[in-house]
Design an enzyme around this catalytic site. Structure first.
Site, PDB file in Angstrom:
ATOM      1  N   ALA A   1       1.329  -9.502  18.967  1.00 36.78           N
ATOM      2  CA  ALA A   1       2.636  -9.728  18.121  1.00 36.78           C
ATOM      3  C   ALA A   1       3.896 -10.043  18.582  1.00 36.78           C
ATOM      4  O   ALA A   1       4.673 -10.982  18.131  1.00 36.78           O
ATOM      5  CB  ALA A   1       2.568  -8.748  16.752  1.00 36.78           C
TER       6      ALA A   1
ATOM      7  N   HIS B   1       0.743  -1.029  -0.081  1.00 36.80           N
ATOM      8  CA  HIS B   1      -0.019  -0.027   0.062  1.00 36.80           C
ATOM      9  C   HIS B   1       0.747   1.296   0.044  1.00 36.80           C
ATOM     10  O   HIS B   1       0.318   2.576   0.371  1.00 36.80           O
ATOM     11  CB  HIS B   1      -0.860   0.170   1.189  1.00 36.80           C
ATOM     12  CG  HIS B   1      -2.032  -1.174   1.227  1.00 36.80           C
ATOM     13  ND1 HIS B   1      -2.530  -1.472   2.309  1.00 36.80           N
ATOM     14  CD2 HIS B   1      -2.535  -1.911   0.363  1.00 36.80           C
ATOM     15  CE1 HIS B   1      -3.367  -2.573   2.054  1.00 36.80           C
ATOM     16  NE2 HIS B   1      -3.280  -2.693   0.785  1.00 36.80           N
TER      17      HIS B   1
END
Ligand code: BV8
Length: 238
Positions: free
Chosen positions: A222, A112
């Site tokens: 994470a 992106h």
């Protein structure tokens, strides 16, 4: 048996513990706007001052020395340095935390675009840019003003590196999806496209929209899940 060709997809959740807000959690708003409303060519055409202000604020946040790669970014850097087979890291994130964790790595692809780069819509020149941008900023290459924009893929625009991703997916046998809600396409479609070809594992704080499509889905932050997964994979394959 040799190590499987690997694709890792990351989203805003891998940067959350570095202090960068994700898109769709409670603070996924900015000055009362949803990000999806601002990250479009239409929003930029309608109110370039507002959209420049949005990206200037995010670029300034990234310049804060307190914002740096976390244990998950660093664990992926170890994984990619040691993986003995083809490996591609596709990030949806426009921050530079993966870049700083694995500087110069050819395996990193910004699907992106990048917050730290701009593009001139008059001459097409793309370049690194760390400061503010406004409708008065002249292009350093062609000197035209009012034609500079963030070098970011907005909603409705074509993502980067799709041919390279398609080629990697043809041979991919292991797919990790980390810190993404699975709501934005075409990235959210990768897991279904790899059905029957790759072992697909999701690491996310909570089940994503596509969790049921994965062979394994682990929930947690994470910075805990990714280092553990990397150690498991390197012990098994490297
Ligand atoms: C395109 C830049 C055509 C902006 C972004 C079907 C097919 C094709 C397209 C579409 C389709 N349906 C709809 C579309 C159009 C659209 C789309 O998908 N819309 C959605 C809203 C339905 N897609 C597009 O427009 C794309 N372009 O399709 O062009 C085309 C297609 C193919 C081939 C040629 C042409 C372009 C999309 C790109 C938009 N730009 N970013 C900017 O950043 O300012 S998208 C934006 O969302 C960010 O990049 C972000 O990364 C991305 C995805 O969000 P996530 O990363 O998942 O973030 P989110 O907050 O949603 O989730 C975070 C997750 O992390 C959560 O699950 C949370 O639980 C977890 N988490 C939180 N903390 C932690 C954690 N996990 C672990 N540890 C933690 N600590």
């Amino acid at each position: 048996m040799s190590a499987p060709p690997l694709i890792v997809l990351t989203g805003a959740g891998i940067s959350a513990e570095s202090g960068l807000a994700t898109f769709r959690d409670k603070n996924g708003l900015w000055e009362r706007h949803r990000v999806e409303e601002l990250a479009t060519p239409e929003a930029f055409a309608a109110d370039p001052v507002l959209v420049h202000r949005f990206y200037n604020a995010r670029r300034a946040q990234l310049a804060d020395p307190a914002i740096r790669p976390n244990a998950a970014h660093l664990a992926l850097a170890r994984l990619f340095a040691a993986w003995p087979a083809p490996a591609l890291l596709v990030t949806q994130n426009v921050d530079d935390l993966h870049d700083r964790a694995m500087p110069g790595s050819p395996a990193l692809l910004h699907l992106h675009g990048e917050l730290g780069r701009i593009r001139c819509t008059a001459c097409g020149r793309q370049q690194a840019w760390r400061g503010d941008l406004s409708v008065e900023t002249p292009c350093p290459a062609c000197a035209v003003t009012g034609r500079l924009r963030p070098d970011i893929v907005w909603f409705g625009e074509t993502p980067r590196g799709l041919a390279r991703i398609e080629q990697a997916m043809a041979g991919c046998r292991l797919f990790l999806s980390i810190g993404t809600s699975g709501q934005v396409y075409p990235a959210a479609g990768f897991v279904a496209a790899l059905r029957g070809r790759a072992e697909r594992i999701e690491l996310n704080l909570e089940p994503s929209l596509g969790s049921h499509l994965f062979d394994e889905s682990r929930q947690g932050p994470a910075t805990a899940l990714v280092p553990a997964m990397v150690e498991e994979l390197l012990a098994r394959w490297a």
